[in-house]
Design a protein around this motif. Structure first.
Motif, mmCIF file in Angstrom:
data_model
loop_
_atom_site.group_PDB
_atom_site.id
_atom_site.type_symbol
_atom_site.label_atom_id
_atom_site.label_comp_id
_atom_site.label_asym_id
_atom_site.label_seq_id
_atom_site.Cartn_x
_atom_site.Cartn_y
_atom_site.Cartn_z
ATOM 1 N N ASP A 175 29.437 36.449 50.766
ATOM 2 C CA ASP A 175 30.920 36.637 51.187
ATOM 3 C C ASP A 175 31.232 36.192 52.740
ATOM 4 N N ASP B 56 25.307 28.569 43.514
ATOM 5 C CA ASP B 56 26.200 29.670 44.259
ATOM 6 C C ASP B 56 25.328 30.626 45.101
ATOM 7 N N SER C 60 30.936 24.760 50.860
ATOM 8 C CA SER C 60 31.945 25.430 50.912
ATOM 9 C C SER C 60 31.693 26.898 50.938
ATOM 10 N N TYR C 61 32.840 27.623 50.890
ATOM 11 C CA TYR C 61 32.781 29.146 51.219
ATOM 12 C C TYR C 61 31.947 29.773 49.941
ATOM 13 N N GLY C 62 30.562 29.777 50.047
ATOM 14 C CA GLY C 62 29.950 30.519 49.122
ATOM 15 C C GLY C 62 29.159 29.537 48.119
ATOM 16 N N TYR C 63 29.459 28.005 48.025
ATOM 17 C CA TYR C 63 29.121 27.240 46.998
ATOM 18 C C TYR C 63 28.231 26.017 47.952
ATOM 19 N N ASP D 170 39.144 29.680 46.606
ATOM 20 C CA ASP D 170 38.079 30.469 47.468
ATOM 21 C C ASP D 170 36.641 29.579 47.620
ATOM 22 N N HIS D 171 36.359 28.937 46.823
ATOM 23 C CA HIS D 171 34.935 28.302 46.681
ATOM 24 C C HIS D 171 34.872 26.835 46.668
ATOM 25 N N CYS D 172 35.923 25.987 46.664
ATOM 26 C CA CYS D 172 35.876 24.630 46.375
ATOM 27 C C CYS D 172 36.375 23.736 47.621
#
Length: 285
Positions: free
Chosen positions: A251, A247, A223-226, A203-205
């Motif tokens: 969301d 971070d 990425s998504y959120g990072y 989800d984040h990478c």
């Protein structure tokens, strides 16, 4: 323990050992409703902000101000928005549109459109085509454990366009593959430069955008959120970079990043159930 299991165990331990820093996005503005799916942005030397949208949207680039309001739109001639996913610019002011979104890993028509600085002054700029393929991909789509060939991030450096793929593998490996192609019109087999392990959280990478700082010392992979900040590299080998993870504590569907200057990032997100459709600023330490 077989060799493959050992490799994944080492990757997982490394990910746990990586320190994550908290970042705070400062909202600059909100895009109008017609720009719900901003997928790429870039800033010119004189501070103009250009954005694009992804699949299902018009073959246009949009100039917006710091509040996200549209100031100008240009239809790109000889270009079709199959899945435009990122924007980048070279030091001469030529703009590149990455039409390489490939969710199912089934496309065989990947292309980067080059809009020269001179063409940017026209109402309908003409685009040159940089067509390419990935040498590792032989099946369209490949098996689930080889879904490496979606792409949403790239940047320009020293006559080349550097491409970071979006990982969709099952099971998830946490790697992005790195390629490059020349920045000139033509048909190319992309040069494979190696892979980079980011982290093992699906989800984040997975890379959704990329850029390099004006001083060429820092790469930002979104990425998504990072955000993953890469330093201590010598191009074209980015595989041994030092990586700092930030971070963003959000969301929303964050899809775009670019450097405004060496210590400032602009970030944009698409609209989803958590909000979005906004333009942000992130100050780096």
């Amino acid at each position: 323990m077989n060799k493959l299991v050992l490799i994944f165990l080492v990757m997982a331990v490394s990910a746990c050992a990586q320190q994550t820093y908290l970042g705070e996005l400062d909202k600059l503005g909100k895009f109008p409703s017609k720009l719900k799916e901003v997928s790429g942005l870039e800033v010119t030397e004189d501070g103009k902000i250009w954005v694009i949208e992804d699949s299902g949207n018009k073959d246009k680039i949009y100039r917006v101000d710091a509040e996200g309001d549209i100031k100008e739109s240009l239809k790109i001639d000889h270009a079709k928005n199959i899945d435009w996913e990122d924007l980048t610019m070279d030091t001469e002011g030529n703009l590149y549109i990455g039409d390489f979104g490939n969710n199912r890993n089934a496309r065989e028509d990947l292309v980067i459109y080059k809009v020269t600085k001179d063409e940017m002054g026209r109402k309908e700029p003409n685009a040159d085509k940089i067509e390419f393929s990935y040498p590792q991909q032989t099946n369209f789509p490949p098996e689930k454990d080889s879904l490496y060939f979606d792409t949403e991030g790239f940047f320009h450096l020293n006559d080349y366009l550097y491409i970071f793929t979006k990982n969709r593998t099952r099971p998830y490996t946490g790697k992005t593959l790195i390629y490059r192609v020349p920045d000139r019109e033509g048909q190319y087999e992309a040069e494979f430069l190696g892979s980079l392990f980011l982290c093992n959280d699906q989800d984040h990478c997975s890379v959704t955008s990329a850029d390099i700082s004006p001083d060429e010392k820092t790469i930002a992979l979104l990425s998504y959120g990072y955000i993953f900040l890469l330093t201590d590299f010598t191009a074209p080998d980015f595989t041994k970079s030092s990586i700092k993870i930030i971070d963003l504590q959000t969301d929303t569907q964050i899809e775009s990043v670019c450097f405004y200057d060496d210590k400032t990032l602009l970030v944009a997100d698409e609209e989803n159930k958590h909000g979005g459709r906004k333009l942000y600023e992130l100050k780096l330490d």
